[in-house]
Design a protein around this motif. Sequence first.
Motif, PDB file in Angstrom:
ATOM      1  N   ASP A 161       0.808  -1.356   0.010  1.00  0.00           N
ATOM      2  CA  ASP A 161      -0.088  -0.108  -0.176  1.00  0.00           C
ATOM      3  C   ASP A 161       1.103   1.263   0.095  1.00  0.00           C
ATOM      4  OD1 ASP A 161      -2.811  -0.989   1.966  1.00  0.00           O
ATOM      5  OD2 ASP A 161      -2.290  -1.043  -0.249  1.00  0.00           O
ATOM      6  N   VAL A 205       2.375   1.801  -3.267  1.00  0.00           N
ATOM      7  CA  VAL A 205       1.293   2.368  -4.297  1.00  0.00           C
ATOM      8  C   VAL A 205       1.286   3.962  -3.940  1.00  0.00           C
ATOM      9  CG1 VAL A 205      -1.097   2.328  -4.784  1.00  0.00           C
ATOM     10  CG2 VAL A 205       0.258   0.217  -4.829  1.00  0.00           C
ATOM     11  N   SER A 206       1.067   4.330  -2.526  1.00  0.00           N
ATOM     12  CA  SER A 206       0.657   5.710  -2.368  1.00  0.00           C
ATOM     13  C   SER A 206       1.701   6.586  -2.500  1.00  0.00           C
ATOM     14  CB  SER A 206       0.175   5.582  -0.907  1.00  0.00           C
ATOM     15  OG  SER A 206       1.368   5.315  -0.217  1.00  0.00           O
ATOM     16  N   ARG A 207       2.874   5.980  -2.204  1.00  0.00           N
ATOM     17  CA  ARG A 207       4.210   6.856  -2.560  1.00  0.00           C
ATOM     18  C   ARG A 207       4.252   6.881  -4.123  1.00  0.00           C
ATOM     19  NH1 ARG A 207       8.178   3.848   1.239  1.00  0.00           N
ATOM     20  NH2 ARG A 207       7.267   4.298   3.094  1.00  0.00           N
ATOM     21  N   GLY A 208       3.920   5.712  -4.694  1.00  0.00           N
ATOM     22  CA  GLY A 208       4.101   6.079  -6.224  1.00  0.00           C
ATOM     23  C   GLY A 208       3.083   7.035  -6.750  1.00  0.00           C
ATOM     24  N   HIS A 209       1.774   7.070  -5.939  1.00  0.00           N
ATOM     25  CA  HIS A 209       0.937   7.886  -6.558  1.00  0.00           C
ATOM     26  C   HIS A 209       1.393   9.313  -6.261  1.00  0.00           C
ATOM     27  CE1 HIS A 209      -2.008   5.452  -8.290  1.00  0.00           C
ATOM     28  NE2 HIS A 209      -2.155   4.842  -7.219  1.00  0.00           N
ATOM     29  N   SER A 210       1.819   9.523  -5.148  1.00  0.00           N
ATOM     30  CA  SER A 210       1.932  11.077  -4.548  1.00  0.00           C
ATOM     31  C   SER A 210       3.228  11.545  -5.237  1.00  0.00           C
ATOM     32  CB  SER A 210       2.096  10.974  -2.964  1.00  0.00           C
ATOM     33  OG  SER A 210       3.352  10.324  -2.784  1.00  0.00           O
ATOM     34  N   GLY A 211       4.330  10.578  -5.313  1.00  0.00           N
ATOM     35  CA  GLY A 211       5.345  11.096  -6.063  1.00  0.00           C
ATOM     36  C   GLY A 211       6.471  11.640  -5.395  1.00  0.00           C
TER      37      GLY A 211
END
Lengths: 425, 567
Positions: free
Chosen positions: B350, B353-359
């Motif tokens: 998770d 994924v979240s880090r990937g989304h936030s950048g």
Amino acid sequence: ASCVQHRLVVRDASSLQLLQLYTCLDQIQYIEWSSDSLFILCALYKRGIVQVWSLEQPAWHCRIDEGSAGLVASCWSPDGRHILNTTEFHLRITVWSLCTKSVSYIKYPKACQQGVVFTKDGRYMAVAERRDCKDFISIFVCSNWQLLRHFDTETQDLSGIEWAPNGCVLAAWDTCLEYKVLLYSLDGRLLSSFRAYEWPLGVKSIAWSPSSQFLAIGSFDEKVRILNHVTWKKITELDHPATIASKNTIVYKEVEKSPTVDTERLSFPPTRELASSLFSTQSKYDISQVPVSLQYVKPVADRANPKVGVGMLAFSADNCFLATRNDNIPNAVWIWDIRKLKLSVVLEQLCTIQCFQWDPCQPRLAVCTGTSRVYLWSPAGCVVVQVPGEGDFQIVSLSWHSSGDSMVLLSKDNFCVCYLEREEV
Amino acid sequence: MGDWKTITVPVLSSDSKNIFSYTSERKISPTSMNSQVLRLSLPSSKNMHSFFSAFCTEENIEQSISYIDRELTTLGFPSIYAESKGKELNLISIINCMNELLALQHKNLRAQEEVEMQHMKLGSDMDHLQNCYAKLKDQLELSKREIVGLQERDRQLQSKNRNLHQLLKNEKDEVQKLQNIISSRATQYNHDMKRKEREYNKLKERLHQLVMNKKDKKIAMEILNCVGRADGKRGAWRTDKTEARNEEEMYKVLLSDYEQRQKQLLLENAELKKVLQQMKKDIISLLPPQKQKPKEKSEDGLVLSDQEEDTGELNKENMWELSCETVREQLTNSIRKQWRMLKNHVEKLDNQVSRGHSGALTEKDVISREDHELETEKLELEIQQCKEMIKTQQQLLQQQLTCDDDTTLFLQDCYLLEERERLQEEWRLFREQKKNFEKERKSFTEAAIRLGLERKAFEEDRGSWLKHQFLTMTADCKSENATTPSAFLRSKYLVQMMFLHSSEPDIRLVKCASRQRKPPSVLSTPVSAEPCQTSQYIAQNSVVSEKPAADNMPNLWVENDDKEETE
């Protein structure tokens, strides 16, 4: 069997044909069938006499006279051959044997709402006693009336006892001033004690589930607490609020249908049928949309035994449903699904609910409210059944036949039998 | 503003008063040089003229000139007098001096202007600063007032708070008091109730006594006839035995109930255990295979070994159906561990994924991402390489088979067909050759047989001829011995055979060759000739072993004998 004044009338259950007619000495207050359906006892409290009639031999008679001791209650023993009479002021319980003409006495019985209870298999009898301001319970073996166990209870004022259907656990509850439910095993050991809260008024009604798995306790705080038989701890609390907001509950509301009258067919003088149909109102069930607020009756604050709390509790025969009535909301029957421990249906009637009883075979509930209609609910739906007849037939109580095919509806002066058709599968 | 000061002109005494009357005072205060703007305003033309005329009149020209000269010399200018000490004025020096004085005047005026400008600037700055100061003072006062107000409010709220606390405490005390009152009243009521109950009991006892005393016929049971018991048994006496039996029965009932319940619980337990094991297996399978590498940390390794041990043990346990505490605990602990690992893994995913989304990447993520990307690149390269290799191999294969690119398959098929046809042809040839060989062999054998027969015939003929000859020869000698001629013939035969010996080996060789050439699979054809030949062969062999060189003769002799015998 039914009694009229001082006559006992026995009818056939399926055809209501008159079978026997017996005459007693005085007005009959109470009748009871023996467990093998061979005898009927008629208790005449005023005279202190119990008369027993036999169905097989109409000529046989038996009369038990308590004399100056008086009679307050009378009941059969489970083997159908002994009669237990409770004398006045609850002085003693006399056990009369029909086989041996012998007498036994049980001293110091307790004057409470349910003092003498038999197990379902009829082996044991529990009697609540009170000596020297302390409560005791005695367990007798019904076959020879020998005292098996005698132990004291930790209650202030024992208000009732009830056997579990498996005959191994006895539930005893205290007066409504103290919330306390004690559970004793058959051999007199205290298994567990349950106390939900301390000061407000306590237990109002208790019911065991047919599998002995659950004990439902209805109390004055409008809640039902269910205990499980493994740990004797509360597994859930069922609340009865005045507004129902959950989307999963179906609320059936009884709605009056205005009778349609054909104005052309009116004739003078009006025929009897027309008159009765005009005056008797039809009603049907309607599904109300959630949220529903139910009619709430505020109890009078300074009277004893207020009409608050869960006063009527009944489990269905298949152990799936629990029907309750909250006395503040006297027009509604709450039906809980025991498998999910959630409220599944609420039946809202027009009048106060007098009595309800589950069908002994199926999950079917019959409700009467003092009107001339009987209401039936099952998981498939609910229906209003009008009792046909002239005049008013106000159903005060009802009772199912053990096969579940018919039920008796009682009003003050009359009774009628309602036959239910079985669906051809 | 410049203050005018009097410039006393000490030379002119009589005119000084006039000067005094006409000149306005000019004061240049040295102290206020900086702060005050000097405003040098030339006096008005009238004054000027009067001033100028006042200074120098016709009477005091020489005095004024000498005065001016003195002033100029003191100022550093050259004298205006001519060098000769006469009263002649040097005009040039006068003009120069005037020029210099004008220049000086200009310079002074400019300086004055500058000073005035600076003075103005400073004055405006000062005004500005004074304004600021006034404003700040106002602000300070305002904020001080606000602070005071807020403090006041704070104090009020605190006092309210204290009041509320106090109220709460009071209420709580009241509640406590009321509860105490209730409990005390309850005990009082209980006591009263008990007292009343005791009275009531006494009454009841009294009544009971009265009732029991009246043992009259009233309390009786009138029954027509006794009814049999429901179960048909007779009533039993109450004895100790019956008591004991009752107890026994009661305990039996209880025990059976408990046993039933226990059975149910065991069943439930077993089911739940199965479910838990299933869950455990599922969880283990769900966890990523990384965790199962042996490179992992020791904990995981231990956990793995624990898992394996657990599964092994538990399987055993299930087989034996033990349910002791330790096994249960192990099962639940192992499931908890697995669940925690799974949870951690899911949380990690998770987070990723979240880090990937936030950048917003931290260093760790960067590295891991880079690693991931590198790995994927590597894998892709590998894939590419493999593909290329496969392609090249295919091509090579194709090239090996043909030069054409289009009809490689066809060519392969053609090659196969060709090969097959070739093989078939070869087979055919082979078969033909075999047949030919067979034929030849047959012919050879036939020839050999024929030869043999012919030879035999020939031999017979010869024999007969010889016999005939012999007979004719011996006919003369008279027939003395009948028995010897056969032996003689034989010896003769032998001699004759010797001559034929040379031709024999060929035939035998042919025979041998034919025998040798005969393939082992075609044994069946010359069946008839076989046994004879084999017998010949064996005979030859047997004899050959004994006598190598010149034993062919007796063989032949033997076979001839055989033949003769057979014939």
